[in-house]
Motif scaffolding. Structure first.
Motif, PDB file in Angstrom:
ATOM      1  N   SER A   1       0.813  -1.218   0.000  1.00  0.00           N
ATOM      2  CA  SER A   1       0.000   0.000   0.000  1.00  0.00           C
ATOM      3  C   SER A   1       0.845   1.266   0.000  1.00  0.00           C
ATOM      4  O   SER A   1       0.365   2.326  -0.417  1.00  0.00           O
ATOM      5  CB  SER A   1      -0.932   0.014   1.222  1.00  0.00           C
ATOM      6  N   SER A   2       2.078   1.170   0.461  1.00  0.00           N
ATOM      7  CA  SER A   2       2.937   2.350   0.509  1.00  0.00           C
ATOM      8  C   SER A   2       3.958   2.330  -0.611  1.00  0.00           C
ATOM      9  O   SER A   2       3.816   3.046  -1.608  1.00  0.00           O
ATOM     10  CB  SER A   2       3.633   2.446   1.875  1.00  0.00           C
ATOM     11  N   PHE A   3       4.963   1.484  -0.512  1.00  0.00           N
ATOM     12  CA  PHE A   3       6.055   1.482  -1.481  1.00  0.00           C
ATOM     13  C   PHE A   3       5.585   1.146  -2.892  1.00  0.00           C
ATOM     14  O   PHE A   3       5.786   1.923  -3.834  1.00  0.00           O
ATOM     15  CB  PHE A   3       7.126   0.478  -1.037  1.00  0.00           C
ATOM     16  N   GLN A   4       4.956  -0.016  -3.068  1.00  0.00           N
ATOM     17  CA  GLN A   4       4.598  -0.436  -4.415  1.00  0.00           C
ATOM     18  C   GLN A   4       3.555   0.478  -5.041  1.00  0.00           C
ATOM     19  O   GLN A   4       3.676   0.875  -6.204  1.00  0.00           O
ATOM     20  CB  GLN A   4       4.086  -1.872  -4.411  1.00  0.00           C
ATOM     21  N   SER A   5       2.537   0.826  -4.286  1.00  0.00           N
ATOM     22  CA  SER A   5       1.469   1.659  -4.828  1.00  0.00           C
ATOM     23  C   SER A   5       1.991   3.017  -5.279  1.00  0.00           C
ATOM     24  O   SER A   5       1.707   3.472  -6.394  1.00  0.00           O
ATOM     25  CB  SER A   5       0.372   1.844  -3.769  1.00  0.00           C
ATOM     26  N   LEU A   6       2.796   3.680  -4.433  1.00  0.00           N
ATOM     27  CA  LEU A   6       3.280   5.010  -4.789  1.00  0.00           C
ATOM     28  C   LEU A   6       4.306   4.957  -5.905  1.00  0.00           C
ATOM     29  O   LEU A   6       4.295   5.806  -6.813  1.00  0.00           O
ATOM     30  CB  LEU A   6       3.879   5.694  -3.552  1.00  0.00           C
ATOM     31  N   ALA A   7       5.203   3.981  -5.865  1.00  0.00           N
ATOM     32  CA  ALA A   7       6.239   3.891  -6.899  1.00  0.00           C
ATOM     33  C   ALA A   7       5.619   3.731  -8.285  1.00  0.00           C
ATOM     34  O   ALA A   7       6.111   4.297  -9.271  1.00  0.00           O
ATOM     35  CB  ALA A   7       7.185   2.741  -6.598  1.00  0.00           C
ATOM     36  N   ILE A   8       4.526   2.968  -8.369  1.00  0.00           N
ATOM     37  CA  ILE A   8       3.894   2.734  -9.667  1.00  0.00           C
ATOM     38  C   ILE A   8       3.000   3.903 -10.078  1.00  0.00           C
ATOM     39  O   ILE A   8       3.090   4.413 -11.202  1.00  0.00           O
ATOM     40  CB  ILE A   8       3.084   1.428  -9.640  1.00  0.00           C
ATOM     41  N   THR A   9       2.137   4.354  -9.176  1.00  0.00           N
ATOM     42  CA  THR A   9       1.177   5.399  -9.550  1.00  0.00           C
ATOM     43  C   THR A   9       1.859   6.727  -9.867  1.00  0.00           C
ATOM     44  O   THR A   9       1.447   7.426 -10.807  1.00  0.00           O
ATOM     45  CB  THR A   9       0.137   5.609  -8.436  1.00  0.00           C
ATOM     46  N   ILE A  10       2.887   7.082  -9.121  1.00  0.00           N
ATOM     47  CA  ILE A  10       3.575   8.342  -9.405  1.00  0.00           C
ATOM     48  C   ILE A  10       4.297   8.269 -10.742  1.00  0.00           C
ATOM     49  O   ILE A  10       4.303   9.237 -11.517  1.00  0.00           O
ATOM     50  CB  ILE A  10       4.560   8.688  -8.264  1.00  0.00           C
ATOM     51  N   ALA A  11       4.899   7.107 -11.033  1.00  0.00           N
ATOM     52  CA  ALA A  11       5.560   6.943 -12.337  1.00  0.00           C
ATOM     53  C   ALA A  11       4.556   7.073 -13.474  1.00  0.00           C
ATOM     54  O   ALA A  11       4.849   7.685 -14.515  1.00  0.00           O
ATOM     55  CB  ALA A  11       6.266   5.589 -12.395  1.00  0.00           C
TER      56      ALA A  11
ATOM     57  N   GLY B   1       5.767   5.020 -17.526  1.00  0.00           N
ATOM     58  CA  GLY B   1       4.692   4.490 -16.697  1.00  0.00           C
ATOM     59  C   GLY B   1       4.385   3.041 -17.015  1.00  0.00           C
ATOM     60  O   GLY B   1       4.023   2.264 -16.136  1.00  0.00           O
ATOM     61  N   ARG B   2       4.529   2.667 -18.286  1.00  0.00           N
ATOM     62  CA  ARG B   2       4.235   1.295 -18.686  1.00  0.00           C
ATOM     63  C   ARG B   2       5.203   0.301 -18.057  1.00  0.00           C
ATOM     64  O   ARG B   2       4.842  -0.845 -17.782  1.00  0.00           O
ATOM     65  CB  ARG B   2       4.276   1.167 -20.210  1.00  0.00           C
ATOM     66  N   SER B   3       6.435   0.720 -17.865  1.00  0.00           N
ATOM     67  CA  SER B   3       7.434  -0.189 -17.302  1.00  0.00           C
ATOM     68  C   SER B   3       7.453  -0.183 -15.781  1.00  0.00           C
ATOM     69  O   SER B   3       8.175  -0.969 -15.168  1.00  0.00           O
ATOM     70  CB  SER B   3       8.826   0.186 -17.819  1.00  0.00           C
ATOM     71  N   ALA B   4       6.660   0.698 -15.149  1.00  0.00           N
ATOM     72  CA  ALA B   4       6.723   0.848 -13.694  1.00  0.00           C
ATOM     73  C   ALA B   4       6.399  -0.447 -12.968  1.00  0.00           C
ATOM     74  O   ALA B   4       7.117  -0.869 -12.055  1.00  0.00           O
ATOM     75  CB  ALA B   4       5.772   1.963 -13.247  1.00  0.00           C
ATOM     76  N   SER B   5       5.313  -1.092 -13.353  1.00  0.00           N
ATOM     77  CA  SER B   5       4.928  -2.326 -12.678  1.00  0.00           C
ATOM     78  C   SER B   5       5.982  -3.410 -12.851  1.00  0.00           C
ATOM     79  O   SER B   5       6.296  -4.154 -11.901  1.00  0.00           O
ATOM     80  CB  SER B   5       3.575  -2.812 -13.222  1.00  0.00           C
ATOM     81  N   ALA B   6       6.564  -3.496 -14.039  1.00  0.00           N
ATOM     82  CA  ALA B   6       7.588  -4.509 -14.307  1.00  0.00           C
ATOM     83  C   ALA B   6       8.859  -4.253 -13.518  1.00  0.00           C
ATOM     84  O   ALA B   6       9.601  -5.190 -13.205  1.00  0.00           O
ATOM     85  CB  ALA B   6       7.898  -4.551 -15.798  1.00  0.00           C
ATOM     86  N   VAL B   7       9.134  -3.001 -13.190  1.00  0.00           N
ATOM     87  CA  VAL B   7      10.334  -2.658 -12.435  1.00  0.00           C
ATOM     88  C   VAL B   7      10.109  -2.810 -10.938  1.00  0.00           C
ATOM     89  O   VAL B   7      10.974  -3.318 -10.212  1.00  0.00           O
ATOM     90  CB  VAL B   7      10.780  -1.215 -12.764  1.00  0.00           C
ATOM     91  N   VAL B   8       8.943  -2.393 -10.452  1.00  0.00           N
ATOM     92  CA  VAL B   8       8.687  -2.346  -9.010  1.00  0.00           C
ATOM     93  C   VAL B   8       8.279  -3.708  -8.450  1.00  0.00           C
ATOM     94  O   VAL B   8       8.777  -4.125  -7.398  1.00  0.00           O
ATOM     95  CB  VAL B   8       7.594  -1.297  -8.705  1.00  0.00           C
ATOM     96  N   THR B   9       7.391  -4.411  -9.134  1.00  0.00           N
ATOM     97  CA  THR B   9       6.834  -5.656  -8.591  1.00  0.00           C
ATOM     98  C   THR B   9       7.888  -6.712  -8.285  1.00  0.00           C
ATOM     99  O   THR B   9       7.827  -7.346  -7.218  1.00  0.00           O
ATOM    100  CB  THR B   9       5.776  -6.222  -9.551  1.00  0.00           C
ATOM    101  N   PRO B  10       8.879  -6.973  -9.169  1.00  0.00           N
ATOM    102  CA  PRO B  10       9.894  -7.971  -8.816  1.00  0.00           C
ATOM    103  C   PRO B  10      10.669  -7.627  -7.546  1.00  0.00           C
ATOM    104  O   PRO B  10      11.040  -8.529  -6.776  1.00  0.00           O
ATOM    105  CB  PRO B  10      10.814  -7.971 -10.045  1.00  0.00           C
ATOM    106  N   VAL B  11      10.928  -6.349  -7.314  1.00  0.00           N
ATOM    107  CA  VAL B  11      11.622  -5.940  -6.093  1.00  0.00           C
ATOM    108  C   VAL B  11      10.817  -6.347  -4.869  1.00  0.00           C
ATOM    109  O   VAL B  11      11.348  -6.902  -3.896  1.00  0.00           O
ATOM    110  CB  VAL B  11      11.869  -4.417  -6.097  1.00  0.00           C
ATOM    111  N   VAL B  12       9.519  -6.094  -4.917  1.00  0.00           N
ATOM    112  CA  VAL B  12       8.645  -6.430  -3.797  1.00  0.00           C
ATOM    113  C   VAL B  12       8.577  -7.942  -3.608  1.00  0.00           C
ATOM    114  O   VAL B  12       8.635  -8.448  -2.478  1.00  0.00           O
ATOM    115  CB  VAL B  12       7.240  -5.842  -4.025  1.00  0.00           C
ATOM    116  N   LEU B  13       8.452  -8.696  -4.683  1.00  0.00           N
ATOM    117  CA  LEU B  13       8.361 -10.154  -4.589  1.00  0.00           C
ATOM    118  C   LEU B  13       9.620 -10.760  -3.977  1.00  0.00           C
ATOM    119  O   LEU B  13       9.550 -11.641  -3.115  1.00  0.00           O
ATOM    120  CB  LEU B  13       8.104 -10.751  -5.965  1.00  0.00           C
ATOM    121  N   VAL B  14      10.784 -10.305  -4.430  1.00  0.00           N
ATOM    122  CA  VAL B  14      12.036 -10.825  -3.881  1.00  0.00           C
ATOM    123  C   VAL B  14      12.133 -10.540  -2.389  1.00  0.00           C
ATOM    124  O   VAL B  14      12.506 -11.421  -1.591  1.00  0.00           O
ATOM    125  CB  VAL B  14      13.241 -10.213  -4.631  1.00  0.00           C
ATOM    126  N   LEU B  15      11.788  -9.332  -1.981  1.00  0.00           N
ATOM    127  CA  LEU B  15      11.846  -8.988  -0.561  1.00  0.00           C
ATOM    128  C   LEU B  15      10.867  -9.832   0.254  1.00  0.00           C
ATOM    129  O   LEU B  15      11.159 -10.210   1.394  1.00  0.00           O
ATOM    130  CB  LEU B  15      11.553  -7.502  -0.367  1.00  0.00           C
TER     131      LEU B  15
END
Length: 288
Positions: A94-104, A191-205
């Motif tokens: 709700s914080s990191f992933q949501s903001l990183a994607i929506t702002i991009a 913006g199109r690449s935001a989800s592809a960049v952010v989501t793997p970081v979250v999954l690995v963590l």
């Protein structure tokens, strides 16, 4: 009109009204952000409901036999064991992933550029984002705890000190996740690449931070990597809230490490704030 009456006439001219304060504008912006957030059904499903769905899957697959929690062989239901990790990952989503994607996405679509051209202070924009994260996270966790308690018979804590721990871990985790999300929003090129960049970081963590597995069972090198990042400490802080003290010997350090948890989350909040201030852009990189 004489020179004597001219000053009086000028003082009677209508003056432009002053803008409301930054805090007031931030609250107004937060309401707008919340309306936009809940209109995005995919965001609500994959971010708002993700921890609830994952808890239901784990509890259903593993059943209620129980997970080992101490050297004496004591157990708690699997739903209770996985609940702290789901709470922590919910805050991160709700914080990191949501903001990183929506702002991009907002930057890519030109929304930030148009917003920058208005009298709205930059601080009010960020206050609106933080307000949206706080409300969405609180609603998400309320739903998660309700599902855990009502559908899976998870015994929620009753001691006030445990809920106090829950509150400060939640607030520090939300603060760290929010400012880091703002800072990381500058990493995706579009913006199109935001989800592809952010989501793997979250999954690995999630996989290395004790969200899906018992943290003490992970390889030492993986534990060391996870201990650098805030999600591990959020999950550990939440374990101290929802798991009995009989689990304490299973922690790597043999304690809940509350001071270290607070320190790491606070440091990441400061680091995220500094990085956000230095790297945040209102326009795309190729816009000049």
């Amino acid at each position: 009109m004489t020179a004597a009456t001219a000053p009086t006439t000028r003082s009677e001219l209508a003056r432009p009204e002053a803008l409301p304060g930054t805090l007031h504008l931030g609250l107004v912006r937060a309401r707008l952000e919340l309306r936009q957030y809940f209109r995005e059904r995919d965001a609500v499903v994959f971010i708002f409901l993700y921890p609830v769905i994952m808890l239901a899957i784990f509890a259903t697959v593993f059943g209620q036999d129980g997970a080992r929690v101490g050297p004496d062989g004591g157990t708690v239901p699997f739903a209770q064991y996985f609940l702290p990790g789901m709470v922590a990952t919910g805050v991160m989503l709700s914080s990191f992933q949501s903001l990183a994607i929506t702002i991009a996405v907002e930057r890519d679509e030109g929304g930030l550029k148009r917003l920058r051209g208005t009298p709205l202070p930059a601080a009010a924009y960020f206050l609106g984002k933080v307000g949206q994260v706080l409300v969405a996270s609180a609603l998400q966790l309320a739903l998660l705890l309700a599902v855990a308690g009502l559908l899976f018979d998870v015994a929620l804590p009753t001691a006030p000190d445990r809920w106090f721990t829950f509150a400060w871990v939640f607030l520090l985790g939300t603060a760290a996740g929010s400012v880091l999300g703002v800072a990381f929003s500058s990493v995706p090129r579009t913006g199109r690449s935001a989800s592809a960049v952010v989501t793997p970081v979250v999954l690995v963590l999630q996989f290395v931070s004790g969200v899906f597995f018992m943290y003490d069972a992970l390889p030492t090198w993986m534990q060391q990597i996870a201990s650098v990042f805030p999600l591990k400490w959020m999950a550990q802080g939440m374990r101290s809230v929802f798991l009995p003290d009989t689990y304490l010997p299973m922690e790597v350090a043999g304690s809940w490490e509350h001071p270290m948890t607070a320190l790491v989350l606070a440091v990441w909040a400061v680091v995220g704030l500094v990085l956000g201030v230095r790297t945040f852009r209102w326009t795309r990189r190729d816009a000049g």
